[in-house]
Design an enzyme around this catalytic site. Sequence first.
Site, PDB file in Angstrom:
ATOM      1  N   ARG A 237     -53.374  56.414   4.614  1.00  0.00           N
ATOM      2  CA  ARG A 237     -53.349  57.159   6.091  1.00  0.00           C
ATOM      3  C   ARG A 237     -52.447  56.615   6.753  1.00  0.00           C
ATOM      4  NH1 ARG A 237     -59.736  56.600   6.918  1.00  0.00           N
ATOM      5  NH2 ARG A 237     -59.318  54.747   5.940  1.00  0.00           N
ATOM      6  N   THR A 238     -52.167  55.495   6.595  1.00  0.00           N
ATOM      7  CA  THR A 238     -50.751  54.813   7.578  1.00  0.00           C
ATOM      8  C   THR A 238     -49.649  55.016   7.267  1.00  0.00           C
ATOM      9  OG1 THR A 238     -51.157  52.585   6.386  1.00  0.00           O
ATOM     10  CG2 THR A 238     -52.749  53.076   8.274  1.00  0.00           C
ATOM     11  N   GLN A 239     -49.376  55.546   6.211  1.00  0.00           N
ATOM     12  CA  GLN A 239     -48.166  56.009   5.374  1.00  0.00           C
ATOM     13  C   GLN A 239     -47.274  56.846   6.026  1.00  0.00           C
ATOM     14  OE1 GLN A 239     -46.537  53.519   3.687  1.00  0.00           O
ATOM     15  NE2 GLN A 239     -48.453  52.321   3.789  1.00  0.00           N
TER      16      GLN A 239
END
Length: 255
Positions: free
Chosen positions: A32-34
């Site tokens: 999700r943080t990518q």
Amino acid sequence: MSNPLILYLCLRMVSGVMVMDSLLSPEGDSQRTQYPYVTGTSVIGIKYKDGILMAADMGGSYGSTIRYKSVERLKQVGKHSLLGASGEISDFQEILKYLDELILHDNMWDDGNSLGPKEVHNYLTRVMYNRRNKFDPLWNSLVIGGVKNGQKYLGSVSMIGVHFEDDHVATGFGNHLARPILREEWKEDLSFEEGVKLLEKCMRNLLYRDRSAVNKLQIAKITEEGLTISQPYSLKTFWNFAAFQNPTVGAEGSW
């Protein structure tokens, strides 16, 4: 004939191994943080006679859809610094948490010193470069400005840690559409009124040409006396230019 109980137990064991494999494999890792989800567009900062001026609109885009129109992307950092951010809004919130901790620890020293904009800029440069080296970048481009001991400071840092100082900086589409205007019209002794007028011209230009921009913005100023962030307001616009009314003239085969 196979025993149904043995067959059932075998299937349970196989499915359990498959679940564990999916959890432990790289494909099962959270990504999700990518990737950016809700993002803000350009931030523009300039030096003027008494300090620093910064402008940003309040749009938050979910992909190509402008989902939010009241996202504040200009924030005060400590006593002497102002921060503006483009890019992923949740990553910007994470950066603000880092800065809150930094300022708190600085205040706890209680030695009469306080972090200035140059120190904040250096800190953010290290944070962004560190996260980039972990292949888990904070998806933001930042503008940092401020005044300390009579010295004006304005800099920028990208999501991979590329950083520089200048008399005027911009992120996002502002690098392409606003910086040319600033190179032509910026001067060192700009008054506050002239600086605001110049920023509004840049923001209007971005509104016409950047699909992620909205006509709701804030302008912040920081001087030796302190920091002020304006209430949100809209620019006067003109949409009757011929190119706006019929954008496909001379473009055969276009939509």
